[in-house]
Design an enzyme around this catalytic site. Sequence first.
Site, PDB file in Angstrom:
ATOM      1  N   LYS A 190       0.845  -1.191   0.000  1.00  0.00           N
ATOM      2  CA  LYS A 190       0.000   0.000   0.000  1.00  0.00           C
ATOM      3  C   LYS A 190       0.883   1.244   0.000  1.00  0.00           C
ATOM      4  O   LYS A 190       1.962   1.249   0.615  1.00  0.00           O
ATOM      5  CB  LYS A 190      -0.895  -0.040   1.237  1.00  0.00           C
ATOM      6  CG  LYS A 190      -1.968   1.041   1.328  1.00  0.00           C
ATOM      7  CD  LYS A 190      -2.800   0.791   2.576  1.00  0.00           C
ATOM      8  CE  LYS A 190      -3.889   1.826   2.776  1.00  0.00           C
ATOM      9  NZ  LYS A 190      -4.682   1.546   4.019  1.00  0.00           N
ATOM     10  N   SER A 200      -9.565   1.422   3.457  1.00  0.00           N
ATOM     11  CA  SER A 200      -8.773   2.276   2.571  1.00  0.00           C
ATOM     12  C   SER A 200      -7.721   1.517   1.756  1.00  0.00           C
ATOM     13  O   SER A 200      -7.122   2.085   0.856  1.00  0.00           O
ATOM     14  CB  SER A 200      -8.065   3.351   3.407  1.00  0.00           C
ATOM     15  OG  SER A 200      -7.126   2.757   4.310  1.00  0.00           O
ATOM     16  N   SER A 227      -9.839  -0.995   7.379  1.00  0.00           N
ATOM     17  CA  SER A 227      -9.161  -0.695   6.116  1.00  0.00           C
ATOM     18  C   SER A 227      -8.451  -1.878   5.470  1.00  0.00           C
ATOM     19  O   SER A 227      -8.075  -1.803   4.303  1.00  0.00           O
ATOM     20  CB  SER A 227      -8.167   0.449   6.307  1.00  0.00           C
ATOM     21  OG  SER A 227      -8.860   1.665   6.466  1.00  0.00           O
TER      22      SER A 227
END
Length: 526
Positions: free
Chosen positions: A91, A173, A197
């Site tokens: 990420k 997210s 997330s």
Amino acid sequence: MICKTSSRALPDLYEASIAELQDGLVEGYFSSVQLVEAYLRRIVEVNLEGPALHAIIETNLKALSQAAALDDERKVKGSRGPLHGIPLLLKDNIATLHEEGMDTTAGSYALLGSVVPRDSFVAAKLREAGAIFIGKANLSEWAGMRGQVPSGFSGRGGQTLCPYYPNADPLGSSSGSGVAIAIGLAAGSLGTETDGSIVDPSSRNNVVGIKPTIGLVSRSGVVPISSHQDTAGPMCRSVADATLLLNSIAGPDPRDEATLHQPGVIPNYMRALDKNALKGARLGVPRAFIRNVNTIEATFNSSFDIFRALGAEVVDHADFPATEELLTSKAEQLVSTVDFKIGVNKYISELVEVPTGVKALADLIEFNKTHADQELPAPFYTDQSQFIESEAAQADDAYFAALAKDFDLGRTRGIDATLAQFNLDAIILPTDALAPLPAAIAGYPLISVPLGFQADDVEVLPETPSPLHSQAPGLPFGISFMGTAYSEFKLIGYAYAFEQATQVRLKRRVYDDAIPRTQLTDVMSR
């Protein structure tokens, strides 16, 4: 899953496990260079072209040369282990060496070109194990802390889309990680979670996500939200792959105080992968958390027969003693609002260089205003209200009271109280039914595995205000396993046994245009 050539079977990259890929590398059926090239070509097919899923922000221009070096090392010295030469994603809020060439920006142009002091702890651990980072995954910008913005959007990466239905919400997210792993753009990925997330995008994209106990995995080098709730964790196509990554990144780190209080020796989590792990387990269902998820609830209820067939006892209506107080509490919002300002200011202050000149959260707010065409495009992405709220926040008495309330509601009168009252080994919930909340404020582990799919005749529903669909035919959803602090070994066993008995992930593929076509055979035939 395999692809056949004239002489041997090669893994199908849509579904290939890390173990399958490593076996192929060990046997010399293909090289890490060929594997990296195949994944990079798959990214090109669907990331900005075709369905334009926007799962990847950037790829690593040195990945092929790194793969070649690891191929040579394998020949000369042998393998480092199960991750040697395996391509992974991270990420874009997880720092990687600046000299490698990739940025770490949390999706924001404000950090473009910034120089991190070192690898994040988790990146360093994976790199030491022989993994190759082929790219950075898109995300909800600043992990969703900028404001009311659709999940999966970042200024740098654009709008991530779920590959199970055109224009569907990927949830966030860690949106890009979930989407990329769902369609085989890498062997695995790391996401981060503060509240949902990792597990939410894992649920929506039909993959496995593990959110560890706070303190099991270091956060150093990760762009922060809350020091009390943040963690990195794996997102993979199977419990076994996610467990392998967790095994590789867990451990103490002097740069993260929370990791210095781990209880004893960390177990080898791979030993938890037992198909019989559910025998004798008592699983509680806090029914009061399950609201407004009718289709999902019916599938969840039907899973009880599977658990019982695997030897578990399901205790329904094992509700938290303070459910309503937990669900209506504003404490988490206050804590994360204050923590974000403190954490992001500290993170930026420790960067070696920031070409845009931002030094603190107040500068980020102004940067977005002056670069609105990149960061705040109308009509759906203009908000930065959370930034503004955090900038005004203070670590005052109300903040410390809220922090204490979070621990009370999440731990003392939450997960721990429920486990004790009903003599439970773990708690199960549909991931989409508020499962992340109590684990988030408690700092306790949560594992989501695939459970089912929305019906083919379900109505397509738009989100408001958003360009995305929140409900559509075939959208996946998951089931979560929740426990007390450092109960990952037990939860992994339960998740693995359920996954092996159900094999839900294999029951439905993404829509056809979202499936990359490149396979190892295409690279090897050149």
